[in-house]
Scaffold this motif. Structure first.
Motif, PDB file in Angstrom:
ATOM      1  N   GLU A 274      -9.597  -4.938  46.374  1.00  0.00           N
ATOM      2  CA  GLU A 274      -8.688  -5.096  47.530  1.00  0.00           C
ATOM      3  C   GLU A 274      -7.432  -5.868  47.138  1.00  0.00           C
ATOM      4  O   GLU A 274      -6.318  -5.485  47.501  1.00  0.00           O
ATOM      5  N   GLU A 275      -7.640  -6.945  46.390  1.00  0.00           N
ATOM      6  CA  GLU A 275      -6.490  -7.768  45.994  1.00  0.00           C
ATOM      7  C   GLU A 275      -5.536  -7.013  45.068  1.00  0.00           C
ATOM      8  O   GLU A 275      -4.316  -7.133  45.184  1.00  0.00           O
ATOM      9  N   VAL A 276      -6.118  -6.200  44.162  1.00  0.00           N
ATOM     10  CA  VAL A 276      -5.263  -5.427  43.249  1.00  0.00           C
ATOM     11  C   VAL A 276      -4.489  -4.360  44.039  1.00  0.00           C
ATOM     12  O   VAL A 276      -3.305  -4.137  43.808  1.00  0.00           O
ATOM     13  N   ARG A 277      -5.174  -3.735  44.998  1.00  0.00           N
ATOM     14  CA  ARG A 277      -4.497  -2.720  45.829  1.00  0.00           C
ATOM     15  C   ARG A 277      -3.320  -3.357  46.581  1.00  0.00           C
ATOM     16  O   ARG A 277      -2.247  -2.768  46.687  1.00  0.00           O
ATOM     17  N   ALA A 278      -3.560  -4.564  47.088  1.00  0.00           N
ATOM     18  CA  ALA A 278      -2.499  -5.275  47.820  1.00  0.00           C
ATOM     19  C   ALA A 278      -1.315  -5.544  46.892  1.00  0.00           C
ATOM     20  O   ALA A 278      -0.153  -5.382  47.276  1.00  0.00           O
ATOM     21  N   MET A 279      -1.641  -5.911  45.661  1.00  0.00           N
ATOM     22  CA  MET A 279      -0.571  -6.149  44.680  1.00  0.00           C
ATOM     23  C   MET A 279       0.199  -4.870  44.396  1.00  0.00           C
ATOM     24  O   MET A 279       1.421  -4.891  44.261  1.00  0.00           O
ATOM     25  N   GLN A 280      -0.516  -3.763  44.310  1.00  0.00           N
ATOM     26  CA  GLN A 280       0.157  -2.476  44.070  1.00  0.00           C
ATOM     27  C   GLN A 280       1.138  -2.162  45.198  1.00  0.00           C
ATOM     28  O   GLN A 280       2.218  -1.646  44.968  1.00  0.00           O
ATOM     29  N   GLU A 281       0.709  -2.488  46.427  1.00  0.00           N
ATOM     30  CA  GLU A 281       1.606  -2.235  47.563  1.00  0.00           C
ATOM     31  C   GLU A 281       2.833  -3.147  47.525  1.00  0.00           C
ATOM     32  O   GLU A 281       3.927  -2.744  47.884  1.00  0.00           O
TER      33      GLU A 281
ATOM     34  N   ALA B 294      -5.915  -1.905  36.046  1.00  0.00           N
ATOM     35  CA  ALA B 294      -6.862  -2.866  36.638  1.00  0.00           C
ATOM     36  C   ALA B 294      -7.845  -2.213  37.626  1.00  0.00           C
ATOM     37  O   ALA B 294      -9.060  -2.437  37.519  1.00  0.00           O
ATOM     38  N   PRO B 295      -7.377  -1.386  38.572  1.00  0.00           N
ATOM     39  CA  PRO B 295      -8.335  -0.785  39.505  1.00  0.00           C
ATOM     40  C   PRO B 295      -9.345   0.131  38.808  1.00  0.00           C
ATOM     41  O   PRO B 295     -10.467   0.299  39.287  1.00  0.00           O
ATOM     42  N   MET B 296      -8.948   0.689  37.664  1.00  0.00           N
ATOM     43  CA  MET B 296      -9.875   1.572  36.962  1.00  0.00           C
ATOM     44  C   MET B 296     -10.951   0.785  36.226  1.00  0.00           C
ATOM     45  O   MET B 296     -12.077   1.229  36.110  1.00  0.00           O
ATOM     46  N   ILE B 297     -10.567  -0.395  35.728  1.00  0.00           N
ATOM     47  CA  ILE B 297     -11.576  -1.274  35.119  1.00  0.00           C
ATOM     48  C   ILE B 297     -12.577  -1.668  36.218  1.00  0.00           C
ATOM     49  O   ILE B 297     -13.788  -1.624  36.022  1.00  0.00           O
TER      50      ILE B 297
ATOM     51  N   GLN C 185     -17.820  -9.249  44.632  1.00  0.00           N
ATOM     52  CA  GLN C 185     -16.610  -9.810  44.015  1.00  0.00           C
ATOM     53  C   GLN C 185     -15.721  -8.704  43.450  1.00  0.00           C
ATOM     54  O   GLN C 185     -14.494  -8.788  43.528  1.00  0.00           O
ATOM     55  N   LEU C 186     -16.353  -7.680  42.909  1.00  0.00           N
ATOM     56  CA  LEU C 186     -15.578  -6.558  42.380  1.00  0.00           C
ATOM     57  C   LEU C 186     -14.815  -5.869  43.505  1.00  0.00           C
ATOM     58  O   LEU C 186     -13.651  -5.489  43.350  1.00  0.00           O
ATOM     59  N   LEU C 187     -15.489  -5.738  44.660  1.00  0.00           N
ATOM     60  CA  LEU C 187     -14.818  -5.099  45.805  1.00  0.00           C
ATOM     61  C   LEU C 187     -13.642  -5.951  46.293  1.00  0.00           C
ATOM     62  O   LEU C 187     -12.574  -5.418  46.605  1.00  0.00           O
ATOM     63  N   GLN C 188     -13.849  -7.261  46.302  1.00  0.00           N
ATOM     64  CA  GLN C 188     -12.737  -8.168  46.671  1.00  0.00           C
ATOM     65  C   GLN C 188     -11.569  -8.017  45.700  1.00  0.00           C
ATOM     66  O   GLN C 188     -10.404  -7.955  46.104  1.00  0.00           O
ATOM     67  N   ALA C 189     -11.919  -7.959  44.411  1.00  0.00           N
ATOM     68  CA  ALA C 189     -10.885  -7.828  43.393  1.00  0.00           C
ATOM     69  C   ALA C 189     -10.104  -6.534  43.598  1.00  0.00           C
ATOM     70  O   ALA C 189      -8.874  -6.502  43.485  1.00  0.00           O
TER      71      ALA C 189
END
Lengths: 411, 233
Positions: A331-338, A369-372, A325-329
């Motif tokens: 990915e989703e945060v990275r997508a938001m950054q883009e 968020a990605p650092m957390i 789930q952390l890995l999914q999160a």
């Protein structure tokens, strides 16, 4: 039962804050209201001041200083919609330190408070349980010793919710008089937000993000690792006084004791600090960055993403973590950054632009968020507020250590 | 439902449609900002009636936006007697100067043991969140912008009644001019306070303390209709 902490009704923090404010007025201390911290000025690893956005005029202001004390609060606001924190607690000071080349640490340790009002995420103080309040599920059963640490109680509630049961705080047996004496504010908030009178009815609750144990990495003088002359104190700092799991009331102890300590150390530092003043490089850079935000097209509403980020963090980087789930999160945060390139501000006013400030706060949230998440991924154990499925035990052999993040400084 | 908000850029009331469901005014404002009009400007913080930033006027009455349930046809305006910075956001730095002018702080500390009863004595007064609702509701400001006002006087009383205060006289001295005697005792402040504080009574208590310190009601002196106690001598 002897009391562990000093308190004033359910309003201890408020009373400390206002006494301090009155003392500041007496000492004729200047306040610059509506100045938003954009960045620190750092030259060869030493602090030189800070850059602010003055909301009154929209100007980018440079304030030179020999020493700086950061007291900018925590990052619980990243869990937007699922936090007791105010809107602005997005870890802006922590993001600023990272950008300036300083270190931050232990970001995976986010404390979830067991008892926030279900609909509004407004805090029901610990004192409700301290005074003898029970936690019961929708079947009327008590399921945990209410006086256990916050992480254990929050997880027990979370598990009840996973089993499809609702959870309530029951303070009816304390009686109306005692409730009004000890918890007058909480009683009012329950009536307003949940339409219930706690003297007569159960209070529907849920655990939500409440306090960030992690934060700016400081040494024993509260000086920020990587930035000489810059100090940090309070929730923004990781002074390591709360371990992995803060106790109720101790953040007030921290600020009343370490606040003075940080001020003393900052003052001492100024005596030996160099007199060389900062040039306008950082100011110019920030000026351009703000102009770019104004010029950016706004095809995606960042307020929607702010809510989506809060929900994502609560569901996948919350009370109970799991590596997939952390890995999914992540990915989703990275997508938001883009997607951020498509997000801008619709309000183009130079003055009192709340839209701009909220955009900058969301930017801090998206940076942290990605650092957390990566800190949570790296900690394959359970300790205090960080609890991971598959790694339910504390593992001192591999993880009795801090996670420190520091970026290479741009030249 | 529809609510109307006074906007500052054109000084017009603008109507905003809202889905018919229960929510606080603050939630309504954040929803409007997020989905209808990003330029709508207001102040907010804690959502829990403790930071004091979100006070506005609803249908002419002061409310904390976070503690008021929005109703159809509500008219939302900024606080009175404040400079409007933008829309519902007002400049509170000038009103805070009333605290400085009344020196509403501990003057001289003295060691004193406090009983739970002593603590209770000024508990309500120290619940103040500086939301400025009372200031906006006070009609004295329509005629005297220099009035120290309800929240500053309540705070001055809070310190003057504290056993740890060794210098009550200075506090009393500093609330005479544009202070306790300028209040018209209408109790609008008491009605407006979201924390249930009663500045009117606190001001009456400060008047009693003033008389103890040898002050008299200046309006009473003015009302002597030419009577000369020295009978012409």
């Amino acid at each position: 039962m002897p009391k562990r902490a000093c308190y004033a009704q359910d309003y201890t923090g408020l009373k400390i804050l206002h006494t301090l404010y009155d003392s500041c007025l007496k000492a004729e201390i200047d306040f610059l209201d509506d100045h938003y911290l954009l960045n620190l000025i750092v030259d060869e690893g030493c602090i030189k001041g800070a850059i602010f956005l003055d909301s009154h005029t929209g100007e980018i202001i440079q304030i030179n200083a020999k020493a700086v004390v950061l007291a900018t609060g925590g990052y619980g606001g990243i869990y937007h919609g699922y936090t007791t924190n105010s809107y602005g607690s997005t870890g802006d000071g922590i993001a600023v330190v990272l950008r300036a080349g300083g270190a931050v640490s232990d970001l995976e340790f986010v404390q979830f408070h067991p008892t926030a009002l279900k609909r509004s995420s407004i805090l029901m103080s610990e004192s409700a349980r301290g005074e003898g309040g029970y936690l019961v599920n929708s079947e009327g059963e008590r399921f945990i010793d209410e006086l256990k640490p916050r992480d254990e109680v929050a997880r027990a509630i979370f598990r009840q919710e996973q089993e499809g049961k609702e959870v309530f705080l029951d303070v009816r047996h304390l009686g109306e008089e005692k409730l009004m004496h000890l918890l007058p504010q909480e009683v009012a908030l329950c009536k307003l937000h949940e339409h219930i009178d706690p003297a007569k009815a159960l209070i529907p609750i849920k655990p939500v993000a409440h306090y960030s144990m992690g934060g700016i990495e400081v040494n024993s003088s509260l000086e920020v690792q990587g930035i000489q002359g810059c100090f940090a104190v309070g929730e923004c700092a990781n002074a390591k006084v709360h371990g992995a799991n803060r106790l109720g009331g101790n953040s007030l102890l921290e600020i009343t004791s370490l606040g003075r300590f940080a001020g003393d150390h900052a003052h001492q530092y100024t005596r030996s600090a160099s007199n060389k003043e900062a040039n306008s490089t950082q100011r110019d850079k920030d000026q351009k960055a703000i102009e770019a935000i104004y010029a950016q097209a706004c095809t995606l509403n960042f307020y929607e993403k702010q809510q989506a980020l809060g929900k994502l963090m609560y569901e996948k980087v919350g009370i109970q973590r799991e590596n997939t789930q952390l890995l999914q999160a992540m990915e989703e945060v990275r997508a938001m950054q883009e997607m951020k390139e498509q997000m801008g501000i619709a309000d183009k006013s130079p003055i009192h632009n709340q839209n701009l400030i909220e955009y900058l706060e969301f930017s801090s949230a998206l940076l942290l968020a990605p650092m957390i998440i990566s800190s949570a991924l790296a900690r394959n154990e359970s300790r205090g507020a960080h609890y991971k499925i598959g790694f339910e035990k504390q593992d001192d052999k591999h993880f009795a250590k801090h996670h420190i993040i520091q970026w290479k400084r741009e030249i | 439902m529809t609510i109307t908000i006074l906007r500052s850029h054109n000084k017009q009331e603008e109507a905003y449609p809202l889905e018919d469901k229960e929510r606080t005014l603050l939630k309504a404002l954040t929803d409007i900002k997020a989905t209808q009009d990003a330029s709508l400007t207001f102040s907010a913080g804690c959502r829990a009636s403790v930071c004091g930033t979100c006070a506005v006027r609803v249908n002419g009455k002061e409310q904390l936006a976070c503690a008021y349930k929005v109703q159809d046809q509500d008219v939302i305006e900024p606080l009175q007697y404040h400079e409007v910075l933008r829309d519902l956001k007002v400049n509170k730095s000038l009103t805070k100067k009333t605290l400085q002018r009344s020196t509403a702080w501990l003057q001289t500390f003295q060691e004193a043991s406090l009983t739970p009863k002593d603590e209770k004595f000024s508990e309500k007064q120290s619940d103040c969140i500086l939301c400025d609702a009372c200031y906006s509701a006070c009609p004295v400001y329509a005629v005297n912008p220099d009035f120290l006002g309800p929240f500053a006087l309540t705070r001055a009383y809070r310190y003057s009644s504290d056993k740890r205060e060794a210098d009550t006289k200075t506090l009393v001295d500093n609330v005479q001019s544009n202070g306790v005697w300028d209040c018209i005792l209408c109790a609008e402040c008491t009605l407006a306070c979201p924390k249930g504080i009663d500045p009117k009574t606190d001001i009456l208590m400060l008047r009693s303390l003033s008389i103890e310190q040898g002050y008299t009601d200046p309006t009473f002196v003015q009302q002597s209709f030419g009577f000369d106690p020295n009978a012409g001598f």
